[in-house]
Design an enzyme around this catalytic site. Sequence first.
Site, PDB file in Angstrom:
ATOM      1  N   ASP A 154       0.825  -1.210   0.000  1.00  0.00           N
ATOM      2  CA  ASP A 154       0.000   0.000   0.000  1.00  0.00           C
ATOM      3  C   ASP A 154       0.859   1.260   0.000  1.00  0.00           C
ATOM      4  O   ASP A 154       0.539   2.259  -0.650  1.00  0.00           O
ATOM      5  CB  ASP A 154      -0.929   0.010   1.214  1.00  0.00           C
ATOM      6  CG  ASP A 154      -2.067  -0.989   1.091  1.00  0.00           C
ATOM      7  OD1 ASP A 154      -2.260  -1.534  -0.020  1.00  0.00           O
ATOM      8  OD2 ASP A 154      -2.749  -1.230   2.103  1.00  0.00           O
ATOM      9  N   GLU A 165      -3.138  -2.450  -8.943  1.00  0.00           N
ATOM     10  CA  GLU A 165      -1.875  -1.712  -9.101  1.00  0.00           C
ATOM     11  C   GLU A 165      -1.811  -0.987 -10.437  1.00  0.00           C
ATOM     12  O   GLU A 165      -0.728  -0.637 -10.921  1.00  0.00           O
ATOM     13  CB  GLU A 165      -0.684  -2.672  -8.966  1.00  0.00           C
ATOM     14  CG  GLU A 165      -0.564  -3.709 -10.053  1.00  0.00           C
ATOM     15  CD  GLU A 165      -1.327  -4.992  -9.759  1.00  0.00           C
ATOM     16  OE1 GLU A 165      -0.952  -6.041 -10.323  1.00  0.00           O
ATOM     17  OE2 GLU A 165      -2.297  -4.971  -8.981  1.00  0.00           O
TER      18      GLU A 165
END
Length: 318
Positions: A195, A221
């Site tokens: 993250d 992503e």
Amino acid sequence: MKIYLSSDTRSGKPIKEFMTPDPFTVKLSDSVRKVIDTMGFNKIGSAIVVNEEDYPVNILTKSDILKLMISNYTDVNVGNALRILKIETRELITAKDETPILDCMKLFFSKKIKHIPVINKNNKLVGIISVSDIIQKASILFFTDNLTELGNRHYLDSIRHKIVRYKEKAPIGILMIDVDNFKKLNDTYGHFFGDIVLKRIASVLVKNTRVVDEVIRYGGEEFLVILFKASEKVINRVAERIRKNVESLKFKDYPELKVTVSIGTTLCTSSVQFEKCIEIADKALYEAKSAGKNRTIFLPSLCFKSSLTSVLSLVERE
């Protein structure tokens, strides 16, 4: 006082960004008449009852005040009013100021309440949050990615008319960006660090685009950048700057780690539908991945071909 929510999860912006600070408070010794006058004059929906140490212990809502007025109990103090209403032992639900807003919304629904006092880490009252506060700022919740604070897919849908309008006037650049080997990164360093990587990359994207441009977390992503009034030269320059800046990112806890991205780009003109341009940029991204990752590949939208010979690789470009 029951603290139902804390800052243990990461499911959204903290409620301190939505709450009303410095809420109206009353003490047990205050008169109900004073509460009624203050709530009416300032259009306040509730009053938080605090003890002598200013810790929240109960709450008086508009419904409670209405019951007192109907029963003609407006000259008593707040302590007696709570007993008259038989709510002196009512469990007060509070939330820590770092509590994710989505968790707070779930509590509103499950407990069928409209107001929650907000406390800090020392259990001191710092604000109050209501259903109205959340509704007024609903667009922030609905259109913003919780982790990166970029626009999300809902936001992209909301600006499609803007994109089409701009595209009719001048070409726009489409950049599809994917973090290389992100699953391996998550498996090796953990999802929490993953993250952190996504947030750092999001910051790079914002810093390397203009305010008028759009930066969106497309999913997982993968990121989407939309450059307005662009040209192939501008697209190449911006994409390569992003790629190199991501590659140069340093992480204090893992100095050996090298994060890279692959980027697929295209120039979207008025004669090509926006959805088709997304498809072409995504195809360019696939070819960038297949060609070895950590590179930018451009595919022209007007003469799109599905072979590597039709692409322009920018790895060697400055």
